[in-house]
Scaffold this motif. Sequence first.
Motif, PDB file in Angstrom:
ATOM      1  N   ARG A  18     -26.583 -19.654 -49.710  1.00 46.12           N
ATOM      2  CA  ARG A  18     -27.496 -17.816 -49.099  1.00 46.12           C
ATOM      3  C   ARG A  18     -27.087 -17.350 -50.683  1.00 46.12           C
ATOM      4  O   ARG A  18     -27.959 -16.858 -51.594  1.00 46.12           O
ATOM      5  CB  ARG A  18     -27.692 -17.775 -48.165  1.00 46.12           C
ATOM      6  CG  ARG A  18     -28.740 -16.746 -47.946  1.00 46.12           C
ATOM      7  CD  ARG A  18     -28.383 -15.732 -46.637  1.00 46.12           C
ATOM      8  NE  ARG A  18     -29.174 -14.601 -46.671  1.00 46.12           N
ATOM      9  CZ  ARG A  18     -28.790 -13.625 -45.617  1.00 46.12           C
ATOM     10  NH1 ARG A  18     -27.328 -13.500 -45.548  1.00 46.12           N
ATOM     11  NH2 ARG A  18     -29.251 -12.926 -46.023  1.00 46.12           N
ATOM     12  N   SER A  32     -35.272 -18.209 -44.090  1.00 48.90           N
ATOM     13  CA  SER A  32     -34.872 -17.518 -43.371  1.00 48.90           C
ATOM     14  C   SER A  32     -35.531 -17.973 -42.002  1.00 48.90           C
ATOM     15  O   SER A  32     -34.424 -17.701 -40.966  1.00 48.90           O
ATOM     16  CB  SER A  32     -35.189 -15.929 -42.733  1.00 48.90           C
ATOM     17  OG  SER A  32     -34.486 -15.410 -44.840  1.00 48.90           O
ATOM     18  N   TRP A  48     -33.731 -12.267 -43.202  1.00 45.70           N
ATOM     19  CA  TRP A  48     -34.542 -12.151 -45.050  1.00 45.70           C
ATOM     20  C   TRP A  48     -34.734 -10.667 -44.849  1.00 45.70           C
ATOM     21  O   TRP A  48     -34.297 -10.165 -46.212  1.00 45.70           O
ATOM     22  CB  TRP A  48     -36.043 -12.455 -43.873  1.00 45.70           C
ATOM     23  CG  TRP A  48     -37.719 -12.152 -45.195  1.00 45.70           C
ATOM     24  CD1 TRP A  48     -37.170 -12.553 -45.686  1.00 45.70           C
ATOM     25  CD2 TRP A  48     -38.170 -11.797 -44.764  1.00 45.70           C
ATOM     26  NE1 TRP A  48     -37.954 -13.107 -46.449  1.00 45.70           N
ATOM     27  CE2 TRP A  48     -39.491 -11.925 -46.209  1.00 45.70           C
ATOM     28  CE3 TRP A  48     -39.370 -11.226 -43.376  1.00 45.70           C
ATOM     29  CZ2 TRP A  48     -40.493 -12.208 -46.080  1.00 45.70           C
ATOM     30  CZ3 TRP A  48     -40.882 -10.932 -44.212  1.00 45.70           C
ATOM     31  CH2 TRP A  48     -41.364 -11.647 -45.084  1.00 45.70           C
ATOM     32  N   LEU A 106     -34.539 -20.849 -53.120  1.00 49.00           N
ATOM     33  CA  LEU A 106     -34.209 -19.329 -52.658  1.00 49.00           C
ATOM     34  C   LEU A 106     -34.912 -20.295 -50.542  1.00 49.00           C
ATOM     35  O   LEU A 106     -34.501 -19.263 -49.716  1.00 49.00           O
ATOM     36  CB  LEU A 106     -35.749 -19.399 -52.506  1.00 49.00           C
ATOM     37  CG  LEU A 106     -35.569 -18.035 -53.921  1.00 49.00           C
ATOM     38  CD1 LEU A 106     -37.157 -17.487 -54.617  1.00 49.00           C
ATOM     39  CD2 LEU A 106     -35.102 -16.982 -54.021  1.00 49.00           C
ATOM     40  N   SER A 109     -38.225 -16.803 -49.116  1.00 51.07           N
ATOM     41  CA  SER A 109     -37.046 -16.139 -48.619  1.00 51.07           C
ATOM     42  C   SER A 109     -37.622 -16.443 -47.247  1.00 51.07           C
ATOM     43  O   SER A 109     -36.778 -15.958 -46.102  1.00 51.07           O
ATOM     44  CB  SER A 109     -36.522 -14.893 -49.442  1.00 51.07           C
ATOM     45  OG  SER A 109     -35.954 -14.381 -48.222  1.00 51.07           O
ATOM     46  N   ARG A 163     -30.110 -22.446 -48.720  1.00 56.21           N
ATOM     47  CA  ARG A 163     -29.267 -21.507 -47.380  1.00 56.21           C
ATOM     48  C   ARG A 163     -28.356 -22.018 -46.202  1.00 56.21           C
ATOM     49  O   ARG A 163     -27.711 -21.518 -45.755  1.00 56.21           O
ATOM     50  CB  ARG A 163     -30.463 -20.217 -46.872  1.00 56.21           C
ATOM     51  CG  ARG A 163     -31.026 -21.113 -46.146  1.00 56.21           C
ATOM     52  CD  ARG A 163     -32.097 -20.251 -45.535  1.00 56.21           C
ATOM     53  NE  ARG A 163     -32.613 -19.221 -45.931  1.00 56.21           N
ATOM     54  CZ  ARG A 163     -33.130 -18.001 -46.831  1.00 56.21           C
ATOM     55  NH1 ARG A 163     -32.220 -17.314 -45.895  1.00 56.21           N
ATOM     56  NH2 ARG A 163     -33.937 -18.042 -47.048  1.00 56.21           N
ATOM     57  N   PHE A 170     -41.040 -14.535 -54.239  1.00 56.74           N
ATOM     58  CA  PHE A 170     -39.199 -13.898 -53.977  1.00 56.74           C
ATOM     59  C   PHE A 170     -39.643 -14.267 -52.209  1.00 56.74           C
ATOM     60  O   PHE A 170     -38.678 -14.608 -51.319  1.00 56.74           O
ATOM     61  CB  PHE A 170     -38.520 -13.820 -54.486  1.00 56.74           C
ATOM     62  CG  PHE A 170     -37.491 -12.374 -53.397  1.00 56.74           C
ATOM     63  CD1 PHE A 170     -35.882 -13.854 -53.685  1.00 56.74           C
ATOM     64  CD2 PHE A 170     -37.850 -11.799 -52.761  1.00 56.74           C
ATOM     65  CE1 PHE A 170     -34.889 -13.270 -52.450  1.00 56.74           C
ATOM     66  CE2 PHE A 170     -36.806 -11.169 -52.053  1.00 56.74           C
ATOM     67  CZ  PHE A 170     -35.193 -12.493 -52.053  1.00 56.74           C
ATOM     68  N   ASP A 193     -31.644 -11.439 -47.262  1.00 55.40           N
ATOM     69  CA  ASP A 193     -31.700 -11.761 -49.095  1.00 55.40           C
ATOM     70  C   ASP A 193     -32.550 -10.833 -49.677  1.00 55.40           C
ATOM     71  O   ASP A 193     -32.290 -11.001 -50.781  1.00 55.40           O
ATOM     72  CB  ASP A 193     -33.025 -13.174 -48.410  1.00 55.40           C
ATOM     73  CG  ASP A 193     -32.937 -14.251 -47.590  1.00 55.40           C
ATOM     74  OD1 ASP A 193     -31.208 -14.845 -47.773  1.00 55.40           O
ATOM     75  OD2 ASP A 193     -33.233 -15.595 -47.612  1.00 55.40           O
ATOM     76  N   TYR A 196     -31.241 -10.080 -53.168  1.00 54.91           N
ATOM     77  CA  TYR A 196     -32.266  -9.715 -54.479  1.00 54.91           C
ATOM     78  C   TYR A 196     -31.682  -8.432 -55.345  1.00 54.91           C
ATOM     79  O   TYR A 196     -32.395  -8.458 -56.394  1.00 54.91           O
ATOM     80  CB  TYR A 196     -32.888 -10.427 -53.784  1.00 54.91           C
ATOM     81  CG  TYR A 196     -34.539  -9.970 -54.928  1.00 54.91           C
ATOM     82  CD1 TYR A 196     -34.492 -11.482 -56.023  1.00 54.91           C
ATOM     83  CD2 TYR A 196     -35.704  -9.159 -55.005  1.00 54.91           C
ATOM     84  CE1 TYR A 196     -35.616 -11.438 -56.813  1.00 54.91           C
ATOM     85  CE2 TYR A 196     -36.348  -9.344 -56.179  1.00 54.91           C
ATOM     86  CZ  TYR A 196     -36.588 -10.085 -56.824  1.00 54.91           C
ATOM     87  OH  TYR A 196     -37.653 -10.420 -57.797  1.00 54.91           O
ATOM     88  N   SER A 226     -28.431 -18.041 -54.128  1.00 56.18           N
ATOM     89  CA  SER A 226     -28.910 -18.160 -54.724  1.00 56.18           C
ATOM     90  C   SER A 226     -30.102 -16.713 -54.803  1.00 56.18           C
ATOM     91  O   SER A 226     -30.692 -16.568 -55.591  1.00 56.18           O
ATOM     92  CB  SER A 226     -30.113 -19.548 -53.503  1.00 56.18           C
ATOM     93  OG  SER A 226     -29.810 -18.947 -52.530  1.00 56.18           O
ATOM     94  N   MET A 227     -29.431 -15.674 -53.843  1.00 56.18           N
ATOM     95  CA  MET A 227     -30.540 -14.468 -53.942  1.00 56.18           C
ATOM     96  C   MET A 227     -29.362 -14.356 -55.248  1.00 56.18           C
ATOM     97  O   MET A 227     -30.887 -13.164 -55.765  1.00 56.18           O
ATOM     98  CB  MET A 227     -30.087 -14.410 -52.930  1.00 56.18           C
ATOM     99  CG  MET A 227     -30.945 -14.644 -51.042  1.00 56.18           C
ATOM    100  SD  MET A 227     -32.587 -14.786 -51.577  1.00 56.18           S
ATOM    101  CE  MET A 227     -32.306 -16.798 -50.575  1.00 56.18           C
TER     102      MET A 227
END
Length: 152
Positions: free
Chosen positions: A72, A97, A15, A62, A93, A66, A89, A18, A22, A75-76
């Motif tokens: 992953r 995760s 997480w 999201l 996420s 992954r 998000f 991510d 992001y 997408s992030m």
Amino acid sequence: MALLPSLLAAWLGCWAGDIGLYALFRFQLTGLLDRASWGQRIHRGILRLLDKAGPAPGYASLFVLRFVSGGRTASMAAAGIAGIPWGPFLALSGIGSAVWSVYMVGLGWFTGSATGLPFWASAVVGMGLGTLAGLIIAGIVAIRRRSGRGDG
């Protein structure tokens, strides 16, 4: 092995990664990408994909991507460039995760318990099973897309 601490560490690490990806793409990296011609092409490509996908597949990615190699990160980055709001998000996420962590830690625990092999051999078996599961899912998605039944 302490299963709960392993799950928690995997979830928090995934997480946090991510969130870092992001934030980089939402606030900094696109400016750096636009300084180079190759970066501009990558940025335009991501924006084109976002236009084609629309908001729902963006949100779903999201969680789902992954499990695909490189998905992953992609997408992030796409979520950051698209400016997906922090609330959705973080929720998607975080859930993605957690599911990924349960899958990976569970796969490691299962193969270690079931095989009784040394650590390295159990890891190889686990990677093989994980790759096989990914190939099966990718095959199903590809077949659905070709038959026109898939949404994306």
